[in-house]
Write a protein that holds these residues in place. Structure first.
Motif, PDB file in Angstrom:
ATOM      1  N   ALA A 438     -37.333  26.271   7.661  1.00  0.00           N
ATOM      2  CA  ALA A 438     -36.210  26.832   8.416  1.00  0.00           C
ATOM      3  C   ALA A 438     -36.408  26.585   9.899  1.00  0.00           C
ATOM      4  O   ALA A 438     -37.537  26.651  10.411  1.00  0.00           O
ATOM      5  N   THR A 439     -35.316  26.310  10.584  1.00  0.00           N
ATOM      6  CA  THR A 439     -35.355  26.129  12.033  1.00  0.00           C
ATOM      7  C   THR A 439     -34.169  26.836  12.662  1.00  0.00           C
ATOM      8  O   THR A 439     -33.084  26.914  12.069  1.00  0.00           O
ATOM      9  N   THR A 440     -34.386  27.394  13.840  1.00  0.00           N
ATOM     10  CA  THR A 440     -33.328  28.066  14.585  1.00  0.00           C
ATOM     11  C   THR A 440     -33.245  27.470  15.982  1.00  0.00           C
ATOM     12  O   THR A 440     -34.262  27.323  16.669  1.00  0.00           O
ATOM     13  N   TRP A 441     -32.030  27.133  16.387  1.00  0.00           N
ATOM     14  CA  TRP A 441     -31.768  26.561  17.715  1.00  0.00           C
ATOM     15  C   TRP A 441     -30.886  27.541  18.481  1.00  0.00           C
ATOM     16  O   TRP A 441     -29.834  27.950  17.991  1.00  0.00           O
ATOM     17  N   LYS A 442     -31.326  27.912  19.686  1.00  0.00           N
ATOM     18  CA  LYS A 442     -30.593  28.877  20.497  1.00  0.00           C
ATOM     19  C   LYS A 442     -30.339  28.262  21.871  1.00  0.00           C
ATOM     20  O   LYS A 442     -31.076  28.525  22.833  1.00  0.00           O
ATOM     21  N   PRO A 443     -29.297  27.428  21.980  1.00  0.00           N
ATOM     22  CA  PRO A 443     -29.046  26.744  23.252  1.00  0.00           C
ATOM     23  C   PRO A 443     -28.513  27.652  24.346  1.00  0.00           C
ATOM     24  O   PRO A 443     -28.529  27.283  25.514  1.00  0.00           O
ATOM     25  N   ALA A 444     -27.992  28.830  23.993  1.00  0.00           N
ATOM     26  CA  ALA A 444     -27.458  29.770  24.969  1.00  0.00           C
ATOM     27  C   ALA A 444     -27.706  31.175  24.480  1.00  0.00           C
ATOM     28  O   ALA A 444     -27.935  31.406  23.293  1.00  0.00           O
ATOM     29  N   ASP A 445     -27.665  32.131  25.416  1.00  0.00           N
ATOM     30  CA  ASP A 445     -27.921  33.515  25.034  1.00  0.00           C
ATOM     31  C   ASP A 445     -26.909  34.035  24.028  1.00  0.00           C
ATOM     32  O   ASP A 445     -27.189  34.970  23.280  1.00  0.00           O
ATOM     33  N   ASP A 446     -25.702  33.431  24.027  1.00  0.00           N
ATOM     34  CA  ASP A 446     -24.646  33.942  23.158  1.00  0.00           C
ATOM     35  C   ASP A 446     -24.362  33.041  21.963  1.00  0.00           C
ATOM     36  O   ASP A 446     -23.323  33.168  21.322  1.00  0.00           O
ATOM     37  N   PHE A 447     -25.276  32.135  21.662  1.00  0.00           N
ATOM     38  CA  PHE A 447     -25.037  31.230  20.531  1.00  0.00           C
ATOM     39  C   PHE A 447     -26.359  30.806  19.900  1.00  0.00           C
ATOM     40  O   PHE A 447     -27.328  30.479  20.604  1.00  0.00           O
ATOM     41  N   ASP A 448     -26.443  30.819  18.554  1.00  0.00           N
ATOM     42  CA  ASP A 448     -27.625  30.327  17.846  1.00  0.00           C
ATOM     43  C   ASP A 448     -27.204  29.751  16.505  1.00  0.00           C
ATOM     44  O   ASP A 448     -26.194  30.166  15.918  1.00  0.00           O
ATOM     45  N   VAL A 449     -27.980  28.792  16.018  1.00  0.00           N
ATOM     46  CA  VAL A 449     -27.743  28.144  14.736  1.00  0.00           C
ATOM     47  C   VAL A 449     -29.057  28.095  13.970  1.00  0.00           C
ATOM     48  O   VAL A 449     -30.091  27.705  14.531  1.00  0.00           O
ATOM     49  N   SER A 450     -29.037  28.495  12.699  1.00  0.00           N
ATOM     50  CA  SER A 450     -30.214  28.421  11.833  1.00  0.00           C
ATOM     51  C   SER A 450     -29.911  27.518  10.646  1.00  0.00           C
ATOM     52  O   SER A 450     -28.823  27.586  10.068  1.00  0.00           O
ATOM     53  N   LEU A 451     -30.873  26.687  10.284  1.00  0.00           N
ATOM     54  CA  LEU A 451     -30.742  25.798   9.129  1.00  0.00           C
ATOM     55  C   LEU A 451     -31.980  25.946   8.263  1.00  0.00           C
ATOM     56  O   LEU A 451     -33.108  25.835   8.752  1.00  0.00           O
ATOM     57  N   THR A 452     -31.776  26.214   6.965  1.00  0.00           N
ATOM     58  CA  THR A 452     -32.881  26.434   6.031  1.00  0.00           C
ATOM     59  C   THR A 452     -32.748  25.506   4.835  1.00  0.00           C
ATOM     60  O   THR A 452     -31.675  25.418   4.230  1.00  0.00           O
ATOM     61  N   LEU A 453     -33.828  24.826   4.493  1.00  0.00           N
ATOM     62  CA  LEU A 453     -33.937  24.042   3.268  1.00  0.00           C
ATOM     63  C   LEU A 453     -34.926  24.758   2.368  1.00  0.00           C
ATOM     64  O   LEU A 453     -36.036  25.089   2.794  1.00  0.00           O
ATOM     65  N   ALA A 454     -34.557  25.014   1.110  1.00  0.00           N
ATOM     66  CA  ALA A 454     -35.406  25.852   0.260  1.00  0.00           C
ATOM     67  C   ALA A 454     -35.383  25.385  -1.186  1.00  0.00           C
ATOM     68  O   ALA A 454     -34.394  24.841  -1.674  1.00  0.00           O
TER      69      ALA A 454
END
Length: 696
Positions: A438-454
């Motif tokens: 799993a990885t989480t990208w938070k380019p701004a304080d008001d936005f984040d994206v998480s992607l998980t392969l399982a």
């Protein structure tokens, strides 16, 4: 559905998840500076003042009002053993370990006055493997002893008795190094419906009209206790104990008016009861530069189930009928060890788990004799036992690669042995790899994206190994001693966008490819059972939003929206055609409006809910069962009636109904002729609810 189609849907989902322009983020009143904690530096922090307008009684009331956040997961949802964490709520940085109490139950027992703050954090940045996406961490400190209670009551206009004894009373407190909670609760309900059932031939001509109704209910009284002791030196111990009883009843009288033949009166009575208990304990202490946590859990439940069906006729002919009894004893015993340490600027954890599950079942089938007595008939396939011994080892790491990027990796191997006794004795062993990245990208304080392969492995329902019957639908379910858990490859995407004073938006996209999927399938010697039917796949899209109406001048009002759409594909083992998963959810629309009127203790609101369920496919029938199409509910609440919160609700204003439709065939599908069709359309009617909650 092809892999290309699934990929295109996920690509579209990723595009929709990209950030969009929104109102200024400094309008969020919940963001506050706090002392250092387990939360990341960029955590969103909700202090008690944020929730004051809702007058919360407990932590559940508070978590439920976090914009764009919904509680999910938990060990009560059929998770395989304890395993890695899968819920999105923690308490003081720790996950709940009980499997008998739900997340909501446990949050409800934490008084709102004890909550210091609630942090929304990136699951990858915590030292709790398995957490991804946004996680709510409830920080609380018990302050002396305090109690709270809730009384839930209500009634329906038709077919049911009043619901009188629902609710909970709990005491939470601390005494030096000891924190404790004691709770007595009763989860209960009363339900029912009435209306016609039409039985028609293949050409649409009427065979029989039935006037039916049913009424039923359940009570689940339970005593739960939780103790936490600080032994000093960063050593803590916890003990959870619970004991409860389950009571369920359902009565379903029916009068059948056939086109030809005598009038038939059917009486169906279902009863179920039995005790259940859980004992769970853990201790965590420093060891060799890290921390070791040892967990033990034992739980057991016994169900005594009985259904009796009798048909009598107005022409004086002999009554016919059947009776089915079943006693189930289901237990689970788990031992788990987790060792966590910090190395190479990452959190590591090595864990091992042993889980032993068991089911012992005795089934008895009876037939009504002309004498009026029930005579037992042979049903050996319904009696036996199933055990599974499972061992699992895993290694995980969680690391922040940069202030905006974090990653979590888990590798695990599972070894299990399934053994069945009875008329279809069998024993098999399995070895299965699983894990996630799993990885989480938070380019701004008001936005984040998480992607998980399982890679995941499901939990079996042991009852599917043994045969059973459904008297009212005239179905016999065969046993299957070859059943094994299905496995799946999963891609999960979650994007969260804060919209400043307007609220927040969450988007989720999940794609799953299943192996050894479980559904009804034909047995070689005739009949059908639950079994592994091959590969399947499912795409799940979900959007959740919170819209505050303060910016347009409606102070204290907000709308919470949730929409779900699913596409499924599995090959029907009876026809070879592609279809949806039996009984699975195809879509949901859930719109919730709440208005806490400023400068008053009054609140009111409404909820609109619609749930689209797929049909089912069996050897000699197909059908679909649902309630709807749409439920509309209203409520009004006063938050200070002599210090109490009083809530009154009026549900099902649009007259949603209970529906069931099935087509029954003469012989095995796919080449069988239609025997008859059954169409049920029952009135549910208005539902009234009333609750009172307070502190002491």
């Amino acid at each position: 559905m092809s892999i290309r189609t699934a990929a295109s849907r996920l690509a579209l989902a990723c595009a929709l998840a990209l950030p969009v322009n929104a109102a200024a983020k400094d309008g969020e009143t919940a963001l506050a500076e706090t002392a250092p904690s387990q939360a990341a530096d960029t955590a969103r922090v909700f202090e008690p003042a944020y929730f004051a307008q809702f007058a919360p009684r407990n932590a559940l009331d508070m978590v439920s009002r976090i914009p764009g956040f919904s509680i999910s997961g938990g060990n009560d949802n059929g998770q395989r053993g304890l395993g890695q964490a899968n819920q999105n709520v923690l308490v003081n940085g720790e996950r709940f370990s009980s499997k008998s109490d739900s997340l909501r139950d446990q949050l409800r027992r934490i008084p709102a006055s004890d909550v210091v703050r609630i942090e929304l954090v990136d699951g990858n940045t915590l030292d709790v493997p398995g957490l991804t996406g946004l996680v709510a961490n409830v920080i609380y400190a018990a302050q002396g002893a305090s109690g709270q209670f809730r009384w839930d009551t209500g009634f329906r206009a038709h077919n049911t008795s009043a619901q009188l004894y629902g609710g909970e009373i709990s005491v939470t407190g601390s005494d030096g190094p000891l924190d404790f909670t004691v709770s007595l609760s009763n989860d209960n309900n009363r339900f029912g419906a009435d209306g016609p059932v039409l039985i028609t031939a293949a050409d649409g001509s009427l065979i029989e009209r039935q006037e039916t109704k049913f009424s039923g209910g359940f009570d689940n009284p339970k005593l739960s206790t939780s103790f936490s002791y600080d032994l000093g030196g960063e050593t803590t111990a916890n003990l959870n104990l619970s004991y409860g009883e389950d009571f369920f009843f359902r009565n379903e009288p029916e009068i059948g008016f056939p086109v030809d033949g005598p009038v038939r009166t059917r009486d169906v009575r279902v009863r179920e009861d039995g005790p259940q208990y859980e004992i769970g304990a853990d201790i965590e202490f420093p060891l060799a530069g890290g921390k070791l946590k040892l967990i033990g859990l034992e739980r057991f439940e016994r169900d005594n189930f009985a259904v009796t069906l009798v048909d009598s006729f107005d022409d004086g002919s002999a009554s016919t009928g059947s009776r089915f009894r079943q006693t189930n004893g289901a237990g689970e015993r788990i031992g788990r060890a987790e060792y966590g340490w910090r190395m190479l600027d990452a959190d590591w954890q090595l864990s091992g788990e042993a889980a032993f599950n068991r089911l012992d079942r005795v089934s008895q089938l009876f037939e009504l004799a002309p004498s009026g007595d029930f005579v037992r008939i042979a049903f050996p396939a319904g009696t036996g036992g199933v055990t599974e011994d499972r061992y699992e080892g895993s290694l995980s790491l969680s690391k922040e690669l940069s202030p905006t990027l974090s990653v979590q990796a888990i590798g695990a191997m599972e070894f299990s042995r399934i053994e069945q006794t009875g008329s279809a004795a069998n024993s098999r062993s399995f070895r299965r790899p699983k894990g996630s990245l799993a990885t989480t990208w938070k380019p701004a304080d008001d936005f984040d994206v998480s992607l998980t392969l399982a890679r995941r492995v499901s939990q079996l329902s042991f009852g599917d190994f043994l045969a059973s019957v459904s008297l009212n639908t005239d179905n016999e379910n065969g046993g299957n001693n070859q059943l094994q858990p299905y496995q799946s490859w999963n891609i999960d995407l979650e994007a969260n966008k804060r919209l400043g004073p307007w609220g927040s938006l969450k988007f989720e996209a999940r794609q799953a490819w299943f192996e050894d999927f479980i559904d009804w399938f034909p047995l070689e010697n005739g009949g059908e059972a639950r079994g592994n039917i091959g590969d399947a796949e499912r795409t799940h899209l979900e959007a959740t939003a919170t819209l505050n109406l303060d910016p347009i001048g409606i102070g204290g009002a907000r709308i919470d929206l949730r929409g779900v759409k699913r596409w499924m594909s599995v090959t029907d083992p009876f026809t070879g055609e592609l279809r949806d998963f039996s009984w699975d959810q195809r879509g949901v629309i859930d719109i919730d409006f709440r208005h806490d009127i400023p400068s008053t203790d009054w609140a009111w609101g409404a909820n609109l809910y619609s749930d689209d369920r797929a049909g089912y496919s069996r050897l000699r029938e197909t059908g679909r069962e649902w309630e709807g199409p749409t439920f509309l509910n209203l409520f009004v609440e006063h938050k200070d009636v002599m210090g109490l919160t009083v809530n009154a609700g009026f549900r099902n204003l649009l007259g949603a109904r209970q529906r069931f439709y099935r087509t029954v065939f003469e012989t095995d599908r796919p080449d069988a002729e239609i025997a008859y069709r059954e169409d049920m359309d029952r009135r549910i009617g208005p539902i009234f609810r009333f609750s009172v909650s307070g502190d002491f």
